[in-house]
Design a protein around this motif. Structure first.
Motif, PDB file in Angstrom:
ATOM      1  N   ALA A   1       0.660  -1.458   0.096  1.00 41.96           N
ATOM      2  CA  ALA A   1      -0.093   0.569  -0.266  1.00 41.96           C
ATOM      3  C   ALA A   1       0.836   0.821   0.060  1.00 41.96           C
ATOM      4  O   ALA A   1       1.627   1.373   0.804  1.00 41.96           O
ATOM      5  N   PHE A   2       0.564   2.145  -0.912  1.00 37.09           N
ATOM      6  CA  PHE A   2       1.097   3.387  -0.205  1.00 37.09           C
ATOM      7  C   PHE A   2       0.132   4.119   0.636  1.00 37.09           C
ATOM      8  O   PHE A   2      -1.383   4.282   1.102  1.00 37.09           O
ATOM      9  N   VAL A   3       1.013   4.986   1.641  1.00 39.87           N
ATOM     10  CA  VAL A   3       0.610   5.653   3.155  1.00 39.87           C
ATOM     11  C   VAL A   3       0.904   7.088   2.436  1.00 39.87           C
ATOM     12  O   VAL A   3       2.209   7.666   2.299  1.00 39.87           O
ATOM     13  N   VAL A   4      -0.160   8.316   2.782  1.00 39.56           N
ATOM     14  CA  VAL A   4       0.104   9.376   2.316  1.00 39.56           C
ATOM     15  C   VAL A   4      -0.107   9.358   4.119  1.00 39.56           C
ATOM     16  O   VAL A   4      -1.109   9.751   4.618  1.00 39.56           O
ATOM     17  N   LEU A   5       0.816  10.997   4.811  1.00 40.09           N
ATOM     18  CA  LEU A   5       0.137  11.291   5.873  1.00 40.09           C
ATOM     19  C   LEU A   5      -0.024  13.193   5.118  1.00 40.09           C
ATOM     20  O   LEU A   5       1.367  13.317   4.854  1.00 40.09           O
ATOM     21  N   VAL A   6      -0.666  14.144   6.234  1.00 38.65           N
ATOM     22  CA  VAL A   6      -1.098  15.024   5.670  1.00 38.65           C
ATOM     23  C   VAL A   6      -1.052  15.705   7.089  1.00 38.65           C
ATOM     24  O   VAL A   6      -2.060  15.748   7.897  1.00 38.65           O
ATOM     25  N   ASP A   7      -0.196  16.907   7.659  1.00 29.49           N
ATOM     26  CA  ASP A   7      -0.286  18.200   8.580  1.00 29.49           C
ATOM     27  C   ASP A   7      -1.141  18.218   8.633  1.00 29.49           C
ATOM     28  O   ASP A   7      -1.460  19.587   8.086  1.00 29.49           O
ATOM     29  N   LEU A   8      -2.171  18.305   9.359  1.00 28.03           N
ATOM     30  CA  LEU A   8      -3.418  19.378   9.712  1.00 28.03           C
ATOM     31  C   LEU A   8      -3.440  19.347  10.876  1.00 28.03           C
ATOM     32  O   LEU A   8      -5.215  18.920  11.540  1.00 28.03           O
ATOM     33  N   PRO A   9      -2.939  20.372  11.864  1.00 37.01           N
ATOM     34  CA  PRO A   9      -3.184  20.746  13.649  1.00 37.01           C
ATOM     35  C   PRO A   9      -4.163  21.746  13.011  1.00 37.01           C
ATOM     36  O   PRO A   9      -3.931  22.583  12.209  1.00 37.01           O
ATOM     37  N   GLY A  10      -5.442  21.544  14.369  1.00 32.44           N
ATOM     38  CA  GLY A  10      -6.311  22.383  13.934  1.00 32.44           C
ATOM     39  C   GLY A  10      -7.328  22.159  12.817  1.00 32.44           C
ATOM     40  O   GLY A  10      -8.888  22.464  12.906  1.00 32.44           O
ATOM     41  N   PHE A  11      -7.030  20.881  11.941  1.00 35.38           N
ATOM     42  CA  PHE A  11      -7.963  20.976  11.801  1.00 35.38           C
ATOM     43  C   PHE A  11      -8.888  19.744  12.158  1.00 35.38           C
ATOM     44  O   PHE A  11      -8.289  18.990  12.859  1.00 35.38           O
ATOM     45  N   ASP A  12     -10.532  19.857  11.862  1.00 41.44           N
ATOM     46  CA  ASP A  12     -10.876  18.558  12.098  1.00 41.44           C
ATOM     47  C   ASP A  12     -11.643  17.509  11.289  1.00 41.44           C
ATOM     48  O   ASP A  12     -11.809  18.178  10.540  1.00 41.44           O
ATOM     49  N   ARG A  13     -11.886  16.265  11.671  1.00 39.82           N
ATOM     50  CA  ARG A  13     -12.421  15.440  10.946  1.00 39.82           C
ATOM     51  C   ARG A  13     -13.759  16.316   9.660  1.00 39.82           C
ATOM     52  O   ARG A  13     -13.869  15.867   8.889  1.00 39.82           O
ATOM     53  N   GLU A  14     -14.712  16.741  10.446  1.00 38.24           N
ATOM     54  CA  GLU A  14     -15.606  17.575   9.626  1.00 38.24           C
ATOM     55  C   GLU A  14     -14.695  18.948   8.768  1.00 38.24           C
ATOM     56  O   GLU A  14     -15.610  18.728   7.380  1.00 38.24           O
ATOM     57  N   ASP A  15     -13.986  18.983   8.634  1.00 39.11           N
ATOM     58  CA  ASP A  15     -13.299  20.208   7.443  1.00 39.11           C
ATOM     59  C   ASP A  15     -12.492  19.668   6.373  1.00 39.11           C
ATOM     60  O   ASP A  15     -12.083  20.150   5.667  1.00 39.11           O
ATOM     61  N   VAL A  16     -12.624  18.061   6.567  1.00 37.64           N
ATOM     62  CA  VAL A  16     -11.262  18.156   5.619  1.00 37.64           C
ATOM     63  C   VAL A  16     -12.198  16.663   4.254  1.00 37.64           C
ATOM     64  O   VAL A  16     -13.315  16.049   4.887  1.00 37.64           O
ATOM     65  N   GLU A  17     -12.543  16.758   2.973  1.00 40.48           N
ATOM     66  CA  GLU A  17     -12.847  16.090   2.564  1.00 40.48           C
ATOM     67  C   GLU A  17     -11.333  15.792   1.869  1.00 40.48           C
ATOM     68  O   GLU A  17     -10.706  15.807   1.096  1.00 40.48           O
ATOM     69  N   LEU A  18     -11.528  14.391   1.465  1.00 40.41           N
ATOM     70  CA  LEU A  18     -10.957  13.690   0.245  1.00 40.41           C
ATOM     71  C   LEU A  18     -11.822  13.397  -0.957  1.00 40.41           C
ATOM     72  O   LEU A  18     -12.564  12.650  -0.847  1.00 40.41           O
ATOM     73  N   ARG A  19     -10.658  13.093  -1.836  1.00 36.89           N
ATOM     74  CA  ARG A  19     -11.251  12.307  -3.163  1.00 36.89           C
ATOM     75  C   ARG A  19     -10.553  11.587  -3.803  1.00 36.89           C
ATOM     76  O   ARG A  19      -9.569  11.763  -3.696  1.00 36.89           O
TER      77      ARG A  19
END
Length: 101
Positions: free
Chosen positions: A18-36
């Motif tokens: 698998a590929f693993v992508v890590l993104v540093d998103l301090p201060g963001f909540d799950r509801e703030d993030v959209e993945l496509r």
């Protein structure tokens, strides 16, 4: 639990199949993030608004070198780090050799 924070905000590596992508998103909540997942690219968008403060916006698009099984992509957000796991598709999906008769 200690979470690995990517040094430059985004990190892509291969772990087993698998590929693993890590993104540093301090201060963001799950509801703030959209993945496509579209056209062999992972799109990450995040918008966080707080009353009386500026709006934080993040956008990144990553292309991957191999096809993935898009129906098995998983993502988690913990301690300000988004982790996306993208299972690599079997080589047969990339194409095959055709014998000429």
């Amino acid at each position: 639990m200690v979470t690995h924070h990517p040094q430059k905000g985004v990190e892509l590596y291969r772990e087993d199949e698998a590929f693993v992508v890590l993104v540093d998103l301090p201060g963001f909540d799950r509801e703030d993030v959209e993945l496509r997942w579209r056209d062999r690219r992972l799109h990450v968008e995040a918008i966080h608004r707080e009353p009386g403060e500026r709006t934080k916006v993040f956008h990144r698009s990553l292309g991957l070198p191999r096809p993935v099984r898009d129906d098995e992509i998983t993502a988690t957000l913990a301690d300000g780090v988004l982790e996306v796991r993208l299972p690599i598709a079997d080589r047969e999906r990339d194409g095959r050799r055709i014998d000429i008769g």
